[in-house]
Write a protein that holds these residues in place. Structure first.
Motif, PDB file in Angstrom:
ATOM      1  N   SER A  25      -2.917  -7.186   7.058  1.00  9.94           N
ATOM      2  CA  SER A  25      -4.355  -7.470   7.131  1.00  9.94           C
ATOM      3  C   SER A  25      -4.956  -7.552   5.740  1.00  9.94           C
ATOM      4  CB  SER A  25      -5.068  -6.395   7.962  1.00  9.94           C
ATOM      5  OG  SER A  25      -4.967  -5.125   7.344  1.00  9.94           O
ATOM      6  N   THR A  26      -4.391  -6.783   4.784  1.00 11.13           N
ATOM      7  CA  THR A  26      -4.851  -6.877   3.392  1.00 11.13           C
ATOM      8  C   THR A  26      -4.504  -8.238   2.806  1.00 11.13           C
ATOM      9  OG1 THR A  26      -4.578  -4.490   3.076  1.00 11.13           O
ATOM     10  CG2 THR A  26      -4.669  -5.854   1.091  1.00 11.13           C
ATOM     11  N   TRP A  27      -3.303  -8.720   3.083  1.00 16.26           N
ATOM     12  CA  TRP A  27      -2.907 -10.045   2.593  1.00 16.26           C
ATOM     13  C   TRP A  27      -3.797 -11.126   3.200  1.00 16.26           C
ATOM     14  CZ3 TRP A  27       3.176  -9.765   3.276  1.00 16.26           C
ATOM     15  CH2 TRP A  27       3.666  -8.715   2.490  1.00 16.26           C
TER      16      TRP A  27
ATOM     17  N   ARG B 223       0.816  -1.203   0.000  1.00 19.37           N
ATOM     18  CA  ARG B 223       0.000   0.000   0.000  1.00 19.37           C
ATOM     19  C   ARG B 223       0.852   1.255   0.000  1.00 19.37           C
ATOM     20  NH1 ARG B 223      -5.170  -1.003   1.743  1.00 19.37           N
ATOM     21  NH2 ARG B 223      -5.542   1.094   0.955  1.00 19.37           N
TER      22      ARG B 223
ATOM     23  N   THR C 163      -1.484  -2.753   8.411  1.00 22.83           N
ATOM     24  CA  THR C 163      -2.485  -2.549   7.359  1.00 22.83           C
ATOM     25  C   THR C 163      -2.201  -3.448   6.172  1.00 22.83           C
ATOM     26  OG1 THR C 163      -2.789  -0.242   8.028  1.00 22.83           O
ATOM     27  CG2 THR C 163      -3.515  -0.841   5.807  1.00 22.83           C
ATOM     28  N   LYS C 164      -0.945  -3.529   5.804  1.00 25.64           N
ATOM     29  CA  LYS C 164      -0.535  -4.364   4.668  1.00 25.64           C
ATOM     30  C   LYS C 164      -0.814  -5.835   4.943  1.00 25.64           C
ATOM     31  CE  LYS C 164       3.597  -5.500   4.623  1.00 25.64           C
ATOM     32  NZ  LYS C 164       4.940  -5.159   4.960  1.00 25.64           N
TER      33      LYS C 164
ATOM     34  N   ALA D  34      -6.897 -10.702   4.166  1.00 25.85           N
ATOM     35  CA  ALA D  34      -8.213 -10.574   3.544  1.00 25.85           C
ATOM     36  C   ALA D  34      -8.239 -11.233   2.170  1.00 25.85           C
ATOM     37  CB  ALA D  34      -8.599  -9.096   3.425  1.00 25.85           C
ATOM     38  N   ILE D  35      -7.111 -11.182   1.436  1.00 26.79           N
ATOM     39  CA  ILE D  35      -7.033 -11.834   0.125  1.00 26.79           C
ATOM     40  C   ILE D  35      -7.266 -13.336   0.267  1.00 26.79           C
ATOM     41  CG2 ILE D  35      -5.455 -12.447  -1.762  1.00 26.79           C
ATOM     42  CD1 ILE D  35      -4.176  -9.679  -1.434  1.00 26.79           C
TER      43      ILE D  35
END
Length: 349
Positions: free
Chosen positions: A219-221, A195, A216-217, A223-224
């Protein structure tokens, strides 16, 4: 990061009775690791290598495919090349032989899949200090601008007893789990999953990042992988949208697995339509009863009164107030007489 218990019926839409459901849980732990004591600096002495003469840093977290005795090699020349972020992803289990990492004993785990991510900030300069473990930037530098003023910026610092139905459901989820590792969420995307580059200008300046940027990064991974779990669960019933050439995909191979394809729930793209079968049944039954009663009540009560001679006057008055009798009276006043059956709901001329 903990997904909590994901119910095969409630969350994944695998329609089944409670005794035939299973639950799945994904827990991911992320932790920065030290480089001190696990890195060494060498000079490339291979005259045929592109990095000949360059200073290389070797990170010693375990062998790769038993080919190299180091985990990752970084060319320090990248600090001056104005390169963007570089993210290298490595996985410990042997399902991916091209990247088979054998962790050192202090990193090895037998109760989890281990992924290693090495992030290089290269020549990025930050407009303010940051304390995030993966984006640490606390080394100040000043950059002259037009010979008049200095721009201050910062550089980077460094399985169970299950019923047959539960067993089949668990197999569906297990066949998907292999695609849910953080490694596979990152490896094919490279630095595009970060991000931070979203706030980099054309001069390779990075605005100050929040201290929790790496959270944040990560948590994005995470979520993927959760999105892939939902997608592949539905694809069990629908089939994949794209089948690569040479892939030998096998569909449900027995009756119980085939039946599961008919028990998949999925949200409608046009929205959610919810109704109660009990409510509809009550409306239809009660409504039909009221309509039938309304149509038959006059005839039934009139027949009962005539047979029992009960309140004949009120019954006659009720009949004479009917629209057909009112029409007869109007015709008689207009001179059209000789009507019969005046005591019945429908008079005859």
């Amino acid at each position: 990061m903990d997904s909590g218990l994901i119910d095969s019926h409630e969350e994944l839409g695998i329609n089944a009775a409670k005794s035939e459901r299973v639950q799945y849980r994904k827990v991911t732990t992320c932790s920065p690791i030290h480089t001190k004591g696990y890195a060494t600096n060498i000079t490339d002495t291979d005259p045929n290598a592109l990095a000949y003469g360059d200073s290389l840093e070797l990170y010693l977290y375990g062998e790769i495919a038993r080919i190299t005795n180091y985990t990752f090699q970084y060319n320090t020349h990248s600090l001056a090349d104005k390169n963007g972020y570089i993210l290298t992803s490595i996985v410990s289990y042997t399902g991916y032989s091209s990247n088979a990492w054998i962790p050192i004993p202090t990193l090895n785990r037998t109760d989890a899949d281990i992924s290693l991510f090495l992030l290089a900030g290269n020549s990025f300069r930050y407009e303010g200090p940051g304390a995030d473990p993966l984006y640490t930037a606390t080394t100040p530098f000043s950059l002259p601008i037009g010979g008049r003023a200095n721009l201050m910026y910062y550089l980077s610092d460094y399985y169970l007893a299950l019923s047959d139905a539960q067993f089949i459901t668990a197999l569906r989820i297990i066949s998907t789990i292999q695609f849910l590792t953080t490694y596979l969420s990152v490896h094919s995307r490279g630095a595009s999953v970060l991000r931070a580059p979203e706030t980099v200008d054309d001069q390779a300046f990075q605005i100050p990042l929040p201290d929790a940027q790496s959270m944040t990064k990560m948590s994005t991974w995470f979520a993927i992988s959760m999105a892939k779990l939902q997608q592949k669960t539905v694809q069990y019933a629908t089939g994949p949208a794209y089948i690569p050439a040479g892939t030998d995909l096998v569909g449900p191979f027995n009756e119980q697995q085939q039946n599961m394809c008919q028990n998949q729930k999925i949200r409608s793209r046009s929205g959610t339509v919810s109704f109660s079968v009990l409510g509809m049944a009550i409306i239809l039954i009660l409504g039909s009863f009221l309509i039938t009663t309304s149509l038959a009540l006059d005839s039934v009560m009139g027949f009962v009164r005539r047979k029992l001679h009960w309140k004949d006057y009120k019954s006659l008055q009720w009949t004479l107030d009917d629209k057909s009798q009112l029409q007869r009276i109007a015709y008689e006043e207009a001179g059209q007489r000789h009507w019969s059956s005046g005591e019945n709901p429908v008079p005859i001329h």
